[in-house]
Design a protein around this motif. Structure first.
Motif, mmCIF file in Angstrom:
data_model
loop_
_atom_site.group_PDB
_atom_site.id
_atom_site.type_symbol
_atom_site.label_atom_id
_atom_site.label_comp_id
_atom_site.label_asym_id
_atom_site.label_seq_id
_atom_site.Cartn_x
_atom_site.Cartn_y
_atom_site.Cartn_z
ATOM 1 N N GLU A 126 -3.115 -3.318 -0.786
ATOM 2 C CA GLU A 126 -3.669 -4.025 0.374
ATOM 3 C C GLU A 126 -2.988 -3.577 1.665
ATOM 4 O O GLU A 126 -3.638 -3.433 2.705
ATOM 5 C CB GLU A 126 -3.512 -5.531 0.179
ATOM 6 C CG GLU A 126 -4.409 -6.103 -0.914
ATOM 7 C CD GLU A 126 -4.010 -7.518 -1.313
ATOM 8 O OE1 GLU A 126 -3.023 -8.045 -0.725
ATOM 9 O OE2 GLU A 126 -4.661 -8.083 -2.195
ATOM 10 N N GLU A 135 -4.377 -0.296 2.697
ATOM 11 C CA GLU A 135 -5.718 -0.457 3.274
ATOM 12 C C GLU A 135 -5.631 -0.976 4.703
ATOM 13 O O GLU A 135 -6.361 -0.504 5.587
ATOM 14 C CB GLU A 135 -6.537 -1.405 2.405
ATOM 15 C CG GLU A 135 -8.015 -1.432 2.748
ATOM 16 C CD GLU A 135 -8.835 -2.207 1.741
ATOM 17 O OE1 GLU A 135 -10.058 -2.003 1.711
ATOM 18 O OE2 GLU A 135 -8.265 -3.021 0.973
ATOM 19 N N ARG A 136 -4.745 -1.934 4.965
ATOM 20 C CA ARG A 136 -4.572 -2.442 6.330
ATOM 21 C C ARG A 136 -4.103 -1.347 7.275
ATOM 22 O O ARG A 136 -4.481 -1.322 8.453
ATOM 23 C CB ARG A 136 -3.564 -3.593 6.346
ATOM 24 C CG ARG A 136 -4.064 -4.898 5.791
ATOM 25 C CD ARG A 136 -3.142 -6.043 6.193
ATOM 26 N NE ARG A 136 -1.750 -5.813 5.830
ATOM 27 C CZ ARG A 136 -1.218 -6.099 4.647
ATOM 28 N NH1 ARG A 136 -1.981 -6.605 3.686
ATOM 29 N NH2 ARG A 136 0.065 -5.874 4.423
ATOM 30 N N GLU A 146 -4.893 1.646 7.084
ATOM 31 C CA GLU A 146 -5.969 2.652 7.123
ATOM 32 C C GLU A 146 -5.510 3.996 6.562
ATOM 33 O O GLU A 146 -5.792 5.056 7.111
ATOM 34 C CB GLU A 146 -6.499 2.822 8.542
ATOM 35 C CG GLU A 146 -7.034 1.542 9.158
ATOM 36 C CD GLU A 146 -7.480 1.740 10.584
ATOM 37 O OE1 GLU A 146 -8.645 2.150 10.789
ATOM 38 O OE2 GLU A 146 -6.647 1.512 11.489
ATOM 39 N N GLU A 182 -5.438 7.252 4.474
ATOM 40 C CA GLU A 182 -6.396 8.141 3.817
ATOM 41 C C GLU A 182 -5.887 8.601 2.454
ATOM 42 O O GLU A 182 -6.671 8.905 1.566
ATOM 43 C CB GLU A 182 -6.677 9.374 4.686
ATOM 44 C CG GLU A 182 -7.591 9.110 5.868
ATOM 45 C CD GLU A 182 -6.843 8.775 7.140
ATOM 46 O OE1 GLU A 182 -7.463 8.772 8.211
ATOM 47 O OE2 GLU A 182 -5.625 8.514 7.076
ATOM 48 N N PHE A 199 -9.017 -0.822 -7.708
ATOM 49 C CA PHE A 199 -8.968 -0.591 -6.265
ATOM 50 C C PHE A 199 -9.706 0.683 -5.894
ATOM 51 O O PHE A 199 -10.463 0.719 -4.919
ATOM 52 C CB PHE A 199 -7.507 -0.517 -5.818
ATOM 53 C CG PHE A 199 -7.310 -0.273 -4.350
ATOM 54 C CD1 PHE A 199 -7.393 -1.322 -3.449
ATOM 55 C CD2 PHE A 199 -7.034 0.996 -3.869
ATOM 56 C CE1 PHE A 199 -7.207 -1.108 -2.086
ATOM 57 C CE2 PHE A 199 -6.845 1.224 -2.523
ATOM 58 C CZ PHE A 199 -6.934 0.163 -1.629
ATOM 59 N N VAL A 228 -12.715 0.985 -3.036
ATOM 60 C CA VAL A 228 -12.623 1.688 -1.754
ATOM 61 C C VAL A 228 -13.378 3.017 -1.754
ATOM 62 O O VAL A 228 -13.650 3.581 -0.696
ATOM 63 C CB VAL A 228 -11.154 1.921 -1.348
ATOM 64 C CG1 VAL A 228 -10.423 0.599 -1.234
ATOM 65 C CG2 VAL A 228 -10.444 2.863 -2.311
ATOM 66 N N ARG A 230 -12.883 6.276 0.759
ATOM 67 C CA ARG A 230 -12.116 5.958 1.973
ATOM 68 C C ARG A 230 -10.627 6.242 1.807
ATOM 69 O O ARG A 230 -9.917 6.440 2.790
ATOM 70 C CB ARG A 230 -12.302 4.491 2.346
ATOM 71 C CG ARG A 230 -13.659 4.187 2.964
ATOM 72 C CD ARG A 230 -13.700 2.788 3.541
ATOM 73 N NE ARG A 230 -13.660 1.753 2.509
ATOM 74 C CZ ARG A 230 -12.695 0.855 2.388
ATOM 75 N NH1 ARG A 230 -11.650 0.893 3.203
ATOM 76 N NH2 ARG A 230 -12.752 -0.067 1.449
ATOM 77 N N MET A 231 -10.144 6.213 0.575
ATOM 78 C CA MET A 231 -8.727 6.452 0.337
ATOM 79 C C MET A 231 -8.549 7.142 -1.019
ATOM 80 O O MET A 231 -9.131 6.713 -2.011
ATOM 81 C CB MET A 231 -7.932 5.143 0.340
ATOM 82 C CG MET A 231 -6.426 5.330 0.265
ATOM 83 S SD MET A 231 -5.509 3.767 -0.046
ATOM 84 C CE MET A 231 -6.192 2.700 1.219
#
Length: 371
Positions: free
Chosen positions: A168, A171-172, A174, A176, A213, A217, A220-221
């Motif tokens: 998390e 993700e916050r 951002e 990659e 996860f 996502v 995005r990652m």
């Protein structure tokens, strides 16, 4: 002969052993405080030129903390001019608006930022510093300069149960790319193994969480989850084979076929103060010691897996069996596999409390080196 040996592709420049953090899993040698003086700027510039002439294309600046070197921008600029893809591996401590802009202008391609955990308490305990909030500010600086956000979190028994909040946090921020690198047991991590080695159930749970996860996502990652060797049945192809693609130069100038190899007794690792990289790579006894397959004992010598794993890790073989030429004890075919099973059993029976681990610092390094 040179024609039988591939050129190195990846050069790691460990610019310094100085570091503001005191991580219990640091891969630097335990006796780093006894190392010689750091290479000068001119010496590093020569190493970069010789490495590029050998064929190296990827360059990592690491440490310790490479940002403590005042000449980092000079080295980055030269590396960029030589045509390297230049990566900075950093805790972020020492990076500010002025310095990141200077590194960007010098040609730095990539920054990998480390976190110890997703919570302030554990991040600061594991590094023995109050750096959690600062690392978040550094992450924003990296994004503001247009770099991809590349995070590294070393996993172990202390933080594996925080895997959801670590994801998390990434993700916050951002991110990659997120490298969840389970601790590999060399250097300070080996010294602190009984504190750090996770239980199998922790790893299995973490893999489930990570895969869930990833599915959420999507692209995005990119999340990389590296399982610790001790929990595998076959060893990883360490450095794709000894003296095959990877060349590390230590802060005081020793050339190594992997960052941990200096611990192996009986090998005289040459110094760039006295030899050029070409002769070191092709001709030195240390770099030729475990190249190819002729050095192997059974069961590796006749095992078809040797073409995939190259016998595993020589440093791990030495640490666990006392002989770097033995089969990596991680392999369940190794006659020394019981050493791994015993370590896992010890971890499974370990209880909370008791003494604290050894934190990586100069005082501990000098004290442990004297034993």
């Amino acid at each position: 002969m040179e024609s039988k040996i591939d050129n190195p592709l990846w050069l790691l420049a460990e610019l310094t052993y100085r570091c503001p953090l005191h991580c219990v899993f640091c891969s630097n040698p335990i006796d780093y405080a006894r190392s010689g003086p750091e290479l000068t700027t001119d010496a590093w510039l020569r190493v970069l030129r010789e490495g590029r002439e050998l064929g190296a294309v990827q360059l990592g600046f690491s440490g310790g903390e490479p940002l403590v070197r005042d000449d980092l921008e000079i080295l980055v600029r030269e590396a960029h001019a030589l045509g390297y893809y230049v990566n900075l591996v950093t805790s972020g401590i020492g990076l500010d608006e002025r310095r990141i802009a200077a590194l960007r202008e010098a040609g730095l391609d990539h920054i990998q930022l480390s976190f110890q955990d997703s919570t302030r308490e554990l991040n600061d305990f594991l590094s023995h510093t109050r750096t959690f909030d600062l690392k978040h500010r550094i992450a924003r600086l990296i994004k503001d300069q247009g770099y991809p956000m590349v995070l590294n979190v070393v996993l172990h028994r202390y933080n594996l149960d925080h895997i959801e909040t670590i994801l998390e946090m990434a993700e916050r921020l951002e991110a990659e790319y997120l490298e969840l690198a389970n601790t590999q047991y060399y250097g300070w991590a080996f010294l602190n193994r009984r504190f750090l080695l996770p239980r199998r159930a922790q790893i299995e749970h973490a893999e489930v969480v990570v895969n869930r996860f990833r599915a959420r996502v999507g692209g995005r990652m990119r999340v990389y989850f590296v399982v610790p060797d001790y929990l595998e049945k076959r060893p990883k192809p360490c450095m794709n084979g000894w003296g095959s693609v990877f060349l590390a130069i230590t802060a005081d100038g020793r050339a190594l076929p992997c960052h941990a190899a200096r611990m192996i007794p009986g090998l005289d690792f040459p110094s760039v103060r006295e030899s050029d990289l070409r002769s070191i790579w092709y001709e030195s006894a240390a770099f030729n010691a475990f190249r190819g397959f002729d050095w192997m004992k059974e069961p590796c010598r006749s095992c078809p897996e040797r073409l995939k794993d190259f016998g595993g890790c020589r440093c791990q073989a030495y640490l666990l069996s006392g002989d770097a030429s033995n089969a990596d004890p991680v392999c369940d075919l190794s006659p020394h596999h019981d050493k791994v099973l015993a370590a896992l059993d010890e971890a499974a029976r370990a209880s909370a409390g008791g003494p604290e681990p050894y934190f990586r610092d100069d005082r501990n390094s000098r004290s442990l080196s004297a034993k």
